[in-house]
Scaffold this motif. Structure first.
Motif, PDB file in Angstrom:
ATOM      1  N   GLY A 159      10.217  -5.692  -4.678  1.00  0.00           N
ATOM      2  CA  GLY A 159      10.569  -5.684  -6.044  1.00  0.00           C
ATOM      3  C   GLY A 159      11.449  -4.496  -6.381  1.00  0.00           C
ATOM      4  N   PHE A 160      11.649  -3.830  -7.343  1.00  0.00           N
ATOM      5  CA  PHE A 160      12.464  -3.040  -7.909  1.00  0.00           C
ATOM      6  C   PHE A 160      11.710  -1.635  -8.107  1.00  0.00           C
ATOM      7  N   VAL A 161      11.432  -1.344  -6.612  1.00  0.00           N
ATOM      8  CA  VAL A 161      10.640  -0.015  -6.567  1.00  0.00           C
ATOM      9  C   VAL A 161      11.230   0.809  -5.511  1.00  0.00           C
ATOM     10  N   ASP A 162      10.899   2.302  -5.547  1.00  0.00           N
ATOM     11  CA  ASP A 162      11.298   3.131  -4.781  1.00  0.00           C
ATOM     12  C   ASP A 162      10.272   3.519  -3.742  1.00  0.00           C
ATOM     13  N   ALA A 163      10.645   3.682  -2.570  1.00  0.00           N
ATOM     14  CA  ALA A 163       9.890   3.679  -1.431  1.00  0.00           C
ATOM     15  C   ALA A 163       8.952   5.039  -1.478  1.00  0.00           C
ATOM     16  N   LYS A 164       9.553   6.068  -1.962  1.00  0.00           N
ATOM     17  CA  LYS A 164       8.703   7.309  -1.976  1.00  0.00           C
ATOM     18  C   LYS A 164       7.448   7.091  -3.160  1.00  0.00           C
ATOM     19  N   LYS A 165       7.891   6.417  -4.176  1.00  0.00           N
ATOM     20  CA  LYS A 165       6.657   6.205  -5.247  1.00  0.00           C
ATOM     21  C   LYS A 165       5.793   5.288  -4.605  1.00  0.00           C
ATOM     22  N   VAL A 166       6.028   4.098  -3.917  1.00  0.00           N
ATOM     23  CA  VAL A 166       5.159   3.439  -3.084  1.00  0.00           C
ATOM     24  C   VAL A 166       4.231   4.087  -2.113  1.00  0.00           C
ATOM     25  N   LEU A 167       4.710   5.140  -1.208  1.00  0.00           N
ATOM     26  CA  LEU A 167       4.085   5.618  -0.445  1.00  0.00           C
ATOM     27  C   LEU A 167       3.051   6.496  -1.145  1.00  0.00           C
ATOM     28  N   LYS A 168       3.392   7.202  -2.173  1.00  0.00           N
ATOM     29  CA  LYS A 168       2.708   8.190  -2.645  1.00  0.00           C
ATOM     30  C   LYS A 168       1.529   7.462  -3.358  1.00  0.00           C
ATOM     31  N   ALA A 169       1.704   6.251  -3.931  1.00  0.00           N
ATOM     32  CA  ALA A 169       0.716   5.401  -4.589  1.00  0.00           C
ATOM     33  C   ALA A 169      -0.526   4.791  -3.687  1.00  0.00           C
ATOM     34  N   ALA A 170       0.105   4.469  -2.394  1.00  0.00           N
ATOM     35  CA  ALA A 170      -0.731   4.101  -1.203  1.00  0.00           C
ATOM     36  C   ALA A 170      -1.638   5.442  -0.879  1.00  0.00           C
ATOM     37  N   GLN A 171      -0.932   6.628  -0.712  1.00  0.00           N
ATOM     38  CA  GLN A 171      -1.540   7.660  -0.427  1.00  0.00           C
ATOM     39  C   GLN A 171      -2.609   8.368  -1.290  1.00  0.00           C
ATOM     40  N   ALA A 172      -2.637   7.913  -2.630  1.00  0.00           N
ATOM     41  CA  ALA A 172      -3.274   8.251  -3.931  1.00  0.00           C
ATOM     42  C   ALA A 172      -4.705   7.605  -3.693  1.00  0.00           C
ATOM     43  N   THR A 173      -4.587   6.404  -2.971  1.00  0.00           N
ATOM     44  CA  THR A 173      -5.956   5.679  -2.775  1.00  0.00           C
ATOM     45  C   THR A 173      -6.839   6.552  -1.828  1.00  0.00           C
ATOM     46  N   GLY A 174      -6.449   7.389  -1.147  1.00  0.00           N
ATOM     47  CA  GLY A 174      -7.045   8.085  -0.187  1.00  0.00           C
ATOM     48  C   GLY A 174      -7.220   7.606   1.245  1.00  0.00           C
ATOM     49  N   GLN A 208      17.518  -0.796  -7.270  1.00  0.00           N
ATOM     50  CA  GLN A 208      17.820  -1.892  -6.175  1.00  0.00           C
ATOM     51  C   GLN A 208      16.667  -2.640  -6.003  1.00  0.00           C
ATOM     52  N   LEU A 209      16.896  -4.172  -5.633  1.00  0.00           N
ATOM     53  CA  LEU A 209      15.785  -4.931  -5.104  1.00  0.00           C
ATOM     54  C   LEU A 209      15.365  -4.409  -3.431  1.00  0.00           C
ATOM     55  N   ASN A 210      14.063  -4.145  -3.396  1.00  0.00           N
ATOM     56  CA  ASN A 210      13.694  -3.555  -2.184  1.00  0.00           C
ATOM     57  C   ASN A 210      12.545  -4.122  -1.674  1.00  0.00           C
ATOM     58  N   THR A 211      12.589  -4.165  -0.366  1.00  0.00           N
ATOM     59  CA  THR A 211      11.087  -4.354   0.457  1.00  0.00           C
ATOM     60  C   THR A 211      10.624  -3.169   1.261  1.00  0.00           C
ATOM     61  N   VAL A 212       9.654  -2.758   0.694  1.00  0.00           N
ATOM     62  CA  VAL A 212       9.110  -1.623   1.366  1.00  0.00           C
ATOM     63  C   VAL A 212       7.685  -2.079   2.005  1.00  0.00           C
ATOM     64  N   SER A 213       7.802  -1.411   3.350  1.00  0.00           N
ATOM     65  CA  SER A 213       6.691  -1.991   4.487  1.00  0.00           C
ATOM     66  C   SER A 213       5.910  -0.433   4.640  1.00  0.00           C
ATOM     67  N   LEU A 214       4.607  -0.668   4.664  1.00  0.00           N
ATOM     68  CA  LEU A 214       3.967   0.773   4.852  1.00  0.00           C
ATOM     69  C   LEU A 214       2.808   0.543   5.882  1.00  0.00           C
ATOM     70  N   LYS A 215       2.616   1.262   6.731  1.00  0.00           N
ATOM     71  CA  LYS A 215       1.199   1.273   7.685  1.00  0.00           C
ATOM     72  C   LYS A 215       0.216   2.026   6.883  1.00  0.00           C
ATOM     73  N   VAL A 216      -0.828   1.333   6.596  1.00  0.00           N
ATOM     74  CA  VAL A 216      -1.992   1.913   5.706  1.00  0.00           C
ATOM     75  C   VAL A 216      -3.167   1.702   6.594  1.00  0.00           C
ATOM     76  N   GLU A 275       1.706   5.614   5.913  1.00  0.00           N
ATOM     77  CA  GLU A 275       3.023   6.143   6.227  1.00  0.00           C
ATOM     78  C   GLU A 275       4.035   4.886   6.297  1.00  0.00           C
ATOM     79  N   PRO A 276       5.379   5.126   6.410  1.00  0.00           N
ATOM     80  CA  PRO A 276       6.414   4.055   6.560  1.00  0.00           C
ATOM     81  C   PRO A 276       6.025   3.186   7.692  1.00  0.00           C
ATOM     82  N   TRP A 277       6.491   2.007   7.795  1.00  0.00           N
ATOM     83  CA  TRP A 277       6.110   1.117   8.772  1.00  0.00           C
ATOM     84  C   TRP A 277       6.916   1.496  10.097  1.00  0.00           C
TER      85      TRP A 277
END
Length: 149
Positions: free
Chosen positions: A69-84, A24-32, A88-90
């Motif tokens: 986009g067509f993204v999963d919230a868990k994958k977006v969070l993992k990718a952001a955490q992979a940067t060091g 599904q088309l999602n909007t994922v917001s994160l606090k980074v 966390e979710p917004w």
């Protein structure tokens, strides 16, 4: 249901088992946690590289990254955490959506302007009937409200 109906039914069953489930088309917001524009650019590059990401917005001043986009919230969070960076979710919601924005557990000094932490506590998130009655009595939206205020 005739012969044609039976054939259509069987054809639908066969074709439905072969189809992949679409995301599904999602909007994922994160606090980074970001300190400068360079950190924001690094987060944007990583999140833009995700499969299915249509657009990425990063605001390092309020420490928010949004992926559309067509993204999963868990994958977006993992990718952001992979940067060091700490991610966390917004956690914030607009100030107007909470009945008691200065209650403990909701008020956050680090929150962006006009935002407070979201909560599911019914005593904080909503007004009880007595409070609602009095808040409507003095509301500017109520045409029969008290004109003293």
């Amino acid at each position: 249901m005739g012969v044609e109906g039976t054939i259509d039914y069987i054809a639908d069953l066969i074709s439905s088992t072969k189809k992949k489930k679409k995301k599904q088309l999602n909007t994922v917001s994160l606090k980074v946690r970001m300190d400068c524009e360079g950190c924001g650019q690094r987060i944007k590059n990583v999140l833009s590289g995700l499969k299915g990401a249509k657009s990425v917005e990063v605001d390092w001043k309020i420490q928010k990254a949004t992926v559309y986009g067509f993204v999963d919230a868990k994958k977006v969070l993992k990718a952001a955490q992979a940067t060091g960076k700490k991610a966390e979710p917004w956690p914030y919601v607009p100030y107007e959506l909470i009945a008691h924005p200065y209650a403990s557990g909701v008020y956050d000094k680090k929150a962006p302007p006009n935002f407070v932490r979201g909560t599911d506590e019914p005593g904080v998130a909503t007004l009880n009937p007595v409070e609602e009655k009095y808040s409507l009595m003095f509301s500017d939206d109520n045409p029969h409200a008290c004109s003293i205020m």
